[in-house]
Design a protein around this motif. Structure first.
Motif, PDB file in Angstrom:
ATOM      1  N   GLN A   9       0.836  -1.210   0.000  1.00 39.71           N
ATOM      2  CA  GLN A   9       0.000   0.000   0.000  1.00 39.71           C
ATOM      3  C   GLN A   9       0.864   1.252   0.000  1.00 39.71           C
ATOM      4  O   GLN A   9       0.638   2.180  -0.783  1.00 39.71           O
ATOM      5  N   ASN A  10       1.868   1.235   0.888  1.00 36.65           N
ATOM      6  CA  ASN A  10       2.776   2.394   0.964  1.00 36.65           C
ATOM      7  C   ASN A  10       3.440   2.663  -0.374  1.00 36.65           C
ATOM      8  O   ASN A  10       3.518   3.800  -0.838  1.00 36.65           O
ATOM      9  N   ASN A  11       3.967   1.595  -0.984  1.00 31.77           N
ATOM     10  CA  ASN A  11       4.649   1.732  -2.269  1.00 31.77           C
ATOM     11  C   ASN A  11       3.727   2.321  -3.320  1.00 31.77           C
ATOM     12  O   ASN A  11       4.110   3.207  -4.091  1.00 31.77           O
ATOM     13  N   LEU A  12       2.492   1.768  -3.342  1.00 28.61           N
ATOM     14  CA  LEU A  12       1.528   2.227  -4.332  1.00 28.61           C
ATOM     15  C   LEU A  12       1.248   3.717  -4.153  1.00 28.61           C
ATOM     16  O   LEU A  12       1.205   4.486  -5.123  1.00 28.61           O
ATOM     17  N   LYS A  13       1.099   4.107  -2.865  1.00 29.66           N
ATOM     18  CA  LYS A  13       0.792   5.512  -2.566  1.00 29.66           C
ATOM     19  C   LYS A  13       1.927   6.395  -3.054  1.00 29.66           C
ATOM     20  O   LYS A  13       1.728   7.428  -3.688  1.00 29.66           O
ATOM     21  N   GLU A  14       3.187   5.941  -2.769  1.00 26.85           N
ATOM     22  CA  GLU A  14       4.370   6.688  -3.167  1.00 26.85           C
ATOM     23  C   GLU A  14       4.406   6.895  -4.682  1.00 26.85           C
ATOM     24  O   GLU A  14       4.807   7.929  -5.185  1.00 26.85           O
ATOM     25  N   LEU A  15       3.986   5.821  -5.389  1.00 22.14           N
ATOM     26  CA  LEU A  15       4.020   5.899  -6.849  1.00 22.14           C
ATOM     27  C   LEU A  15       2.821   6.644  -7.415  1.00 22.14           C
ATOM     28  O   LEU A  15       2.667   6.753  -8.631  1.00 22.14           O
ATOM     29  N   GLY A  16       1.952   7.089  -6.538  1.00 25.00           N
ATOM     30  CA  GLY A  16       0.834   7.902  -6.972  1.00 25.00           C
ATOM     31  C   GLY A  16      -0.393   7.124  -7.374  1.00 25.00           C
ATOM     32  O   GLY A  16      -1.240   7.608  -8.108  1.00 25.00           O
ATOM     33  N   PHE A  17      -0.507   5.872  -6.949  1.00 19.84           N
ATOM     34  CA  PHE A  17      -1.726   5.114  -7.252  1.00 19.84           C
ATOM     35  C   PHE A  17      -2.713   5.269  -6.130  1.00 19.84           C
ATOM     36  O   PHE A  17      -2.343   5.404  -4.978  1.00 19.84           O
TER      37      PHE A  17
ATOM     38  N   LYS B  75      -8.743   2.258  -5.174  1.00 19.95           N
ATOM     39  CA  LYS B  75      -9.191   1.877  -6.513  1.00 19.95           C
ATOM     40  C   LYS B  75      -8.564   0.549  -6.936  1.00 19.95           C
ATOM     41  O   LYS B  75      -9.195  -0.304  -7.561  1.00 19.95           O
ATOM     42  N   ILE B  76      -7.290   0.431  -6.586  1.00 25.43           N
ATOM     43  CA  ILE B  76      -6.606  -0.824  -6.954  1.00 25.43           C
ATOM     44  C   ILE B  76      -7.269  -1.998  -6.255  1.00 25.43           C
ATOM     45  O   ILE B  76      -7.513  -3.043  -6.861  1.00 25.43           O
ATOM     46  N   ASP B  77      -7.598  -1.765  -4.959  1.00 29.62           N
ATOM     47  CA  ASP B  77      -8.277  -2.829  -4.215  1.00 29.62           C
ATOM     48  C   ASP B  77      -9.559  -3.243  -4.905  1.00 29.62           C
ATOM     49  O   ASP B  77      -9.839  -4.439  -5.064  1.00 29.62           O
ATOM     50  N   SER B  78     -10.312  -2.222  -5.311  1.00 25.54           N
ATOM     51  CA  SER B  78     -11.608  -2.552  -5.907  1.00 25.54           C
ATOM     52  C   SER B  78     -11.434  -3.181  -7.293  1.00 25.54           C
ATOM     53  O   SER B  78     -12.313  -3.875  -7.780  1.00 25.54           O
ATOM     54  N   ALA B  79     -10.234  -2.964  -7.899  1.00 24.08           N
ATOM     55  CA  ALA B  79      -9.988  -3.542  -9.217  1.00 24.08           C
ATOM     56  C   ALA B  79      -9.522  -5.000  -9.140  1.00 24.08           C
ATOM     57  O   ALA B  79      -9.470  -5.701 -10.143  1.00 24.08           O
ATOM     58  N   GLN B  80      -9.197  -5.434  -7.904  1.00 25.51           N
ATOM     59  CA  GLN B  80      -8.732  -6.825  -7.730  1.00 25.51           C
ATOM     60  C   GLN B  80      -9.817  -7.796  -8.165  1.00 25.51           C
ATOM     61  O   GLN B  80     -10.989  -7.588  -7.890  1.00 25.51           O
ATOM     62  N   VAL B  81      -9.407  -8.850  -8.841  1.00 19.53           N
ATOM     63  CA  VAL B  81     -10.370  -9.861  -9.294  1.00 19.53           C
ATOM     64  C   VAL B  81     -10.055 -11.195  -8.638  1.00 19.53           C
ATOM     65  O   VAL B  81      -8.898 -11.598  -8.532  1.00 19.53           O
TER      66      VAL B  81
END
Lengths: 307, 435
Positions: B138-146, B150-156
């Motif tokens: 999560q931290n990494n994603l936040k750092e990269l600007g994601f 949304k990513i969580d909800s995009a998980q399939v």
């Protein structure tokens, strides 16, 4: 006389060891036949071949004129030296089972069993287990099992071993009675006195070979030494002894008597008993005069130790 | 009347009347059921305990992510200095999760420690790592600007639907069921061979020690006696299994009806509509499973079970009979038994490991051909479908070997039953073959 059993040149080998070296025997119909021999002579091997427990490597066996075949087991009753019964099986069931294995139909086996149980007065043992019986009682059952199917030929290996004197006598009488009714008996034992008492034929095996076979009386005749056991009361011992030693070989011996006589073994060689008696009566009072007949024991030991 | 049926009857009756047989037959199902309940109970008892684990989080980033569950309760000791937290944890708690102060949070991936004297379960370690992974990702994603939400909800979460070419639905876990059924049959055969082989051996030794053997074989051929013994004992065994099967079914029905009532009682407090839905769904799945099980080659399986059972049991029990004849007492039999048990064990292990992996692989195929292991391994393979030529070859090999082994065993048996007093060597057994 016809033979109940004829063994012709039977050979048995266990690996390199020869247990029977071309042994031939003829057991006459209706005889009690003593099969003698020291331990390891091959008696048990031969008996097992007759019972078709093992097969001979050579030679043939004929029972009552027919070449031995599987169906003959029903004509043979066998009591091995190593014997026993199922300990946890009931006496009646066990006897029936063993009789049926010998080919007796169930009803016939039951009838026979009743006869023997009545005879030995053991009717109330039917539902007992062997392990509940004493050793002597179990042996009676063992004997019944052996004769139940009315075999033509009875083979008894050391039949009296383990029997107490009372039971041994009982069994002996039964064997003699069966023999009188026509059953032939082969008898393997080390107890020479019972051979002497019961057998009319003997054979002696030693180191896988048969050494002697024949009518007991003929075997004895052929081993007779023409010796006499003599007891004499004499006033003139010196002259008596002088005259005896001139003609015969003598030796001191001992037997039970009520007098204090001279006791001698005298070997006659070619002389007649009368010649000996003449010398004896001229020199004193004869108290004892018996031909020394060789016992089976003597013959056994003599023959075995010669070889 | 032929003598073999007489012998079979005697052996069967002697076995069945035996007190230990009766006790074993009626007690062991109870024991097995009792044991499984005990195991289940003990396992549950273990699960009931909640482990307390302390957390010392110097960064304060993770402590919220460790959430209490059925097995673990987390206690936050971040307020204390590390040393005090360590002391407290070692005295009062299962262990301590130590999250050190680092300048770059990315280092935490390798810096987090779990301090405990007990070695933690794999499950627990994975749980910890999951928490850390999730947070750091999560931290990494936040750092990269994601936007992590949304990513969580995009998980399939995918669910591949299994079907057959014939169009029928297929079920997941069917492989496991097949393995389970195959293994059960294979294992059953092994158990039966060992137990009843031992019975045959004991019965031979008994006749030797009773000294009745010579009397029996003056009436019947040793071969007949041996076969009668083997068949009689196997019939007793089949009877025992039949009784077990009936008792087992009765117990199962009894127990499940008992539990069924309880489950119903508990469910009544819940919304009836939900229960209905659950029942429907569950019922549907169970129906499908039952359907799949019926779709297994059950006829082949049972026929083969009987064929392999007869072949395997006769093959081994004639060896057991030969051993019984060669020795004077059961204690002497150990050295000869090892070579018999080895192939059986091998069969079971090869079956478990290779069949599960690849039911039609070389190892599984070869072992399902070797007569000493085929009764076990082939039965494990049958649920997966075995070509007819393999089955035929395997059965032919089994029965061919069976006749060879019976010949060999009866030779040893014939000589052995009349030998007393000494324990034979392998060399002597070999010599007996030539008598």
């Amino acid at each position: 006389m016809s033979s109940i059993l004829e063994v012709k040149n039977v050979v048995k080998q266990y690996g390199d060891y020869t247990a029977l070296n071309s042994v031939s025997l003829q057991v006459p119909q209706g005889s009690i036949y003593g099969l003698l021999g020291p331990n390891g002579a091959g008696k048990t091997s031969l008996i097992r071949i007759i019972n078709q427990i093992t097969m001979p490597d050579g030679g043939e066996v004929y029972l009552d004129g027919e070449k031995l075949a599987p169906h003959h087991v029903q004509h043979i009753g066998y009591m091995p030296e190593e014997r026993g019964l199922y300990k946890t099986m009931k006496v009646g069931e066990q006897c029936l089972y063993l009789a049926q294995l010998k080919g007796l139909p169930h009803s016939e086996a039951k009838k026979q069993l009743k006869y023997w149980f009545d005879k030995f007065e053991i009717g109330n043992w039917w539902d007992k287990k062997i392990q509940e019986l004493s050793k002597g009682m179990a042996q009676k059952v063992q004997f019944i099992v052996t004769v139940l199917h009315e075999p033509k030929l009875l083979i008894l290996d050391e039949p009296f071993s383990g029997f107490d004197p009372v039971n041994a006598n009982l069994i002996k009488d039964e064997i003699i009675e069966l023999n009188k009714k026509g059953t032939s008996v082969i008898f393997s034992t080390h107890r020479m006195e019972s051979v002497e008492e019961m057998c009319d034929y003997i054979a002696l095996l030693h180191k896988s070979n048969k050494l002697i076979e024949g009518k007991l009386i003929d075997v004895k005749k052929s081993h007779r030494t023409n010796s006499f056991e003599v007891g004499i009361l004499s006033d003139n011992v010196e002259r008596l002894m002088y005259e005896l030693t001139q003609k015969f070989k003598l030796e001191q011996t001992n037997f039970k008597s009520l007098n204090d006589e001279i006791k001698l073994n005298i070997k006659l060689d070619r002389a007649t008993p009368n010649e000996l008696l003449n010398i004896l009566t001229q020199n004193g009072q004869v108290t004892h005069f018996v031909e020394k007949i060789p016992t089976v024991n003597d013959i056994f030991i003599q023959t075995v130790s010669q070889k | 009347m032929s003598v073999v049926p007489l012998i079979i009857k005697r052996e069967f009756v002697a076995k069945v009347r035996n007190k230990s047989f009766i006790v074993m037959t009626f007690l062991s199902p109870l024991l097995i059921v009792g044991m499984s309940f005990l195991i289940a109970y003990l396992a549950n008892m273990n699960k009931g305990e909640v482990k307390k684990v302390a957390i010392h989080d110097e960064l304060g980033v993770f402590k919220k992510d460790f959430k209490n569950n059925k097995e673990t309760a987390y206690v936050d000791l971040s307020a204390m200095p590390f040393k005090a937290a360590k002391d407290t944890a070692s005295k009062n708690y299962e262990g301590l999760i130590y999250i050190p102060k680092v300048t770059n949070p990315k280092d935490l991936a390798t810096k987090v420690e779990y301090i405990s004297d007990d070695s933690p379960s794999m499950e627990f370690i994975m749980e910890m790592e999951d928490v850390i992974n999730h947070q750091l990702t999560q931290n990494n994603l936040k750092e990269l600007g994601f936007d992590s939400a949304k990513i969580d909800s995009a998980q399939v979460e995918s669910d591949v639907h299994l079907a057959k070419f014939s169009g029928e639905d297929s079920l997941k876990g069917l492989n496991e069921i097949k393995i389970g059924i195959g293994s059960a049959f294979g294992y059953l055969i092994m158990m039966f061979i060992i137990i009843y082989g031992n019975f045959v051996m004991r019965s031979v030794i008994e006749e030797k020690t009773n000294r009745i053997i010579e009397i029996i074989i003056s009436s019947v051929k040793p071969y007949q006696l041996m076969m009668g013994k083997i068949i009689g004992n196997s019939l007793a065994g089949i009877l025992q299994f039949a009784i077990w099967a009936i008792l087992g079914c009765a117990l199962l029905v009894g127990v499940s009806s008992l539990f069924g009532i309880q489950a119903g009682g508990a469910a009544s407090s819940v919304d009836p509509a939900m229960v209905d839905a659950a029942k429907h769904e569950l019922g549907g799945t169970i129906q499908m499973y039952i359907h799949e099980i019926w779709n297994l080659p059950i006829g082949t399986l049972i026929t083969c079970f009987i064929i392999y059972f007869i072949g395997g049991y006769f093959l081994y029990s004639s060896l057991y009979a030969a051993i019984g004849a060669a020795v004077d007492s059961e204690t002497d039999s150990q050295q000869f038994l090892l070579p018999i048990i080895m192939p059986l064990m091998l069969g079971v292990y090869v079956g478990f490991f290779t069949v599960m992996d690849d039911p039609h692989g070389t190892v599984a195929t070869v072992f399902s051909m070797i007569p000493f292991t085929s009764p076990i391994v082939m039965l494990m393979r049958i649920p997966f479908g075995v070509p007819w030529w393999q089955l035929t070859l395997s059965i032919a090999l089994l029965f061919g070997t069976f006749f060879g082994v019976v010949w060999f065993a009866s030779k040893i048996y014939r000589v052995g039953i009349l030998m007393y007093g000494k324990k034979p060597t392998w060399k002597e057994l070999y010599k007996w073959l030539k008598y």
